[in-house]
Design a protein around this motif. Structure first.
Motif, PDB file in Angstrom:
ATOM      1  N   LYS A 112      -6.065  -0.447  -1.660  1.00  0.00           N
ATOM      2  CA  LYS A 112      -6.071  -0.941  -0.328  1.00  0.00           C
ATOM      3  C   LYS A 112      -6.198  -2.585  -0.590  1.00  0.00           C
ATOM      4  N   GLU A 137       0.738  -1.220  -0.072  1.00  0.00           N
ATOM      5  CA  GLU A 137       0.140  -0.170  -0.051  1.00  0.00           C
ATOM      6  C   GLU A 137       0.752   1.260   0.085  1.00  0.00           C
ATOM      7  N   TYR A 194     -15.755   4.523  -5.063  1.00  0.00           N
ATOM      8  CA  TYR A 194     -15.842   3.313  -4.208  1.00  0.00           C
ATOM      9  C   TYR A 194     -17.327   2.984  -3.702  1.00  0.00           C
ATOM     10  N   SER A 241      -8.731   2.774  -7.339  1.00  0.00           N
ATOM     11  CA  SER A 241      -9.787   3.653  -8.159  1.00  0.00           C
ATOM     12  C   SER A 241      -9.540   3.560  -9.850  1.00  0.00           C
ATOM     13  N   GLN A 264      -0.332   4.179  -3.924  1.00  0.00           N
ATOM     14  CA  GLN A 264      -0.959   5.498  -3.304  1.00  0.00           C
ATOM     15  C   GLN A 264      -1.498   6.415  -4.399  1.00  0.00           C
ATOM     16  N   LYS A 305     -11.422  -0.912   3.808  1.00  0.00           N
ATOM     17  CA  LYS A 305     -10.666   0.202   4.421  1.00  0.00           C
ATOM     18  C   LYS A 305     -10.300   1.178   3.389  1.00  0.00           C
ATOM     19  N   VAL A 306     -10.895   1.484   2.283  1.00  0.00           N
ATOM     20  CA  VAL A 306     -10.776   2.247   1.319  1.00  0.00           C
ATOM     21  C   VAL A 306     -11.498   3.722   2.072  1.00  0.00           C
ATOM     22  N   ASP A 307     -10.775   4.733   1.852  1.00  0.00           N
ATOM     23  CA  ASP A 307     -11.071   6.176   2.229  1.00  0.00           C
ATOM     24  C   ASP A 307     -12.014   6.652   1.473  1.00  0.00           C
ATOM     25  N   LYS A 308     -13.546   6.368   1.862  1.00  0.00           N
ATOM     26  CA  LYS A 308     -14.517   6.600   0.849  1.00  0.00           C
ATOM     27  C   LYS A 308     -14.876   8.177   0.625  1.00  0.00           C
ATOM     28  N   ALA A 309     -14.211   9.030   1.688  1.00  0.00           N
ATOM     29  CA  ALA A 309     -14.332  10.592   1.110  1.00  0.00           C
ATOM     30  C   ALA A 309     -13.438  10.922   0.024  1.00  0.00           C
ATOM     31  N   LYS A 310     -12.094  10.272   0.318  1.00  0.00           N
ATOM     32  CA  LYS A 310     -11.314  10.595  -0.873  1.00  0.00           C
ATOM     33  C   LYS A 310     -11.626   9.969  -2.303  1.00  0.00           C
ATOM     34  N   GLY A 361      -4.982   4.856  -4.588  1.00  0.00           N
ATOM     35  CA  GLY A 361      -5.714   4.416  -3.566  1.00  0.00           C
ATOM     36  C   GLY A 361      -5.838   3.145  -3.304  1.00  0.00           C
TER      37      GLY A 361
END
Length: 103
Positions: free
Chosen positions: A45, A34, A59, A97, A40, A50-55, A43
């Motif tokens: 993972k 990762e 997803y 992504s 990076q 554990k994916v940053d759903k805000a970023k 994105g």
């Protein structure tokens, strides 16, 4: 006729063994970390939950490498190749992504 059959068999054995060797070589390929710069940037993972759903608003639950069109293994394989990470393996349960649902 015998010589063409012999040629066919020899060629078939050569192709089959080459495929088996290349598949084995890829099975020994390292797993994508990762922290890898490409990972990076995309994105990635190893665990899709554990994916940053805000970023990464793209997803959605249920998306993972195992059902992505880029995943080069069977959905049941724990790890397999992905053209986004040349020479490395991604987790079947991972996500990035570049995800594209398999048809």
């Amino acid at each position: 006729m015998k010589s063409s059959r012999r040629t066919f068999l020899i060629t078939s054995i050569g192709v089959a063994s080459t495929f088996a060797l290349s598949r084995q070589a890829f099975a020994d390929a390292p797993q994508v970390a990762e922290t890898d710069p490409t990972a990076q940037a995309l994105g990635y993972k190893a665990d899709a939950s554990k994916v940053d759903k805000a970023k990464f608003a793209k997803y959605a639950a249920g998306q993972d490498c195992g059902n992505c069109s880029f995943y080069q293994g069977k959905p049941t394989d724990a790890y397999a190749g992905c053209p986004m990470f040349a020479g490395k393996q991604v987790a079947s349960k991972g996500w990035c992504s570049a995800y594209n649902k398999k048809a």
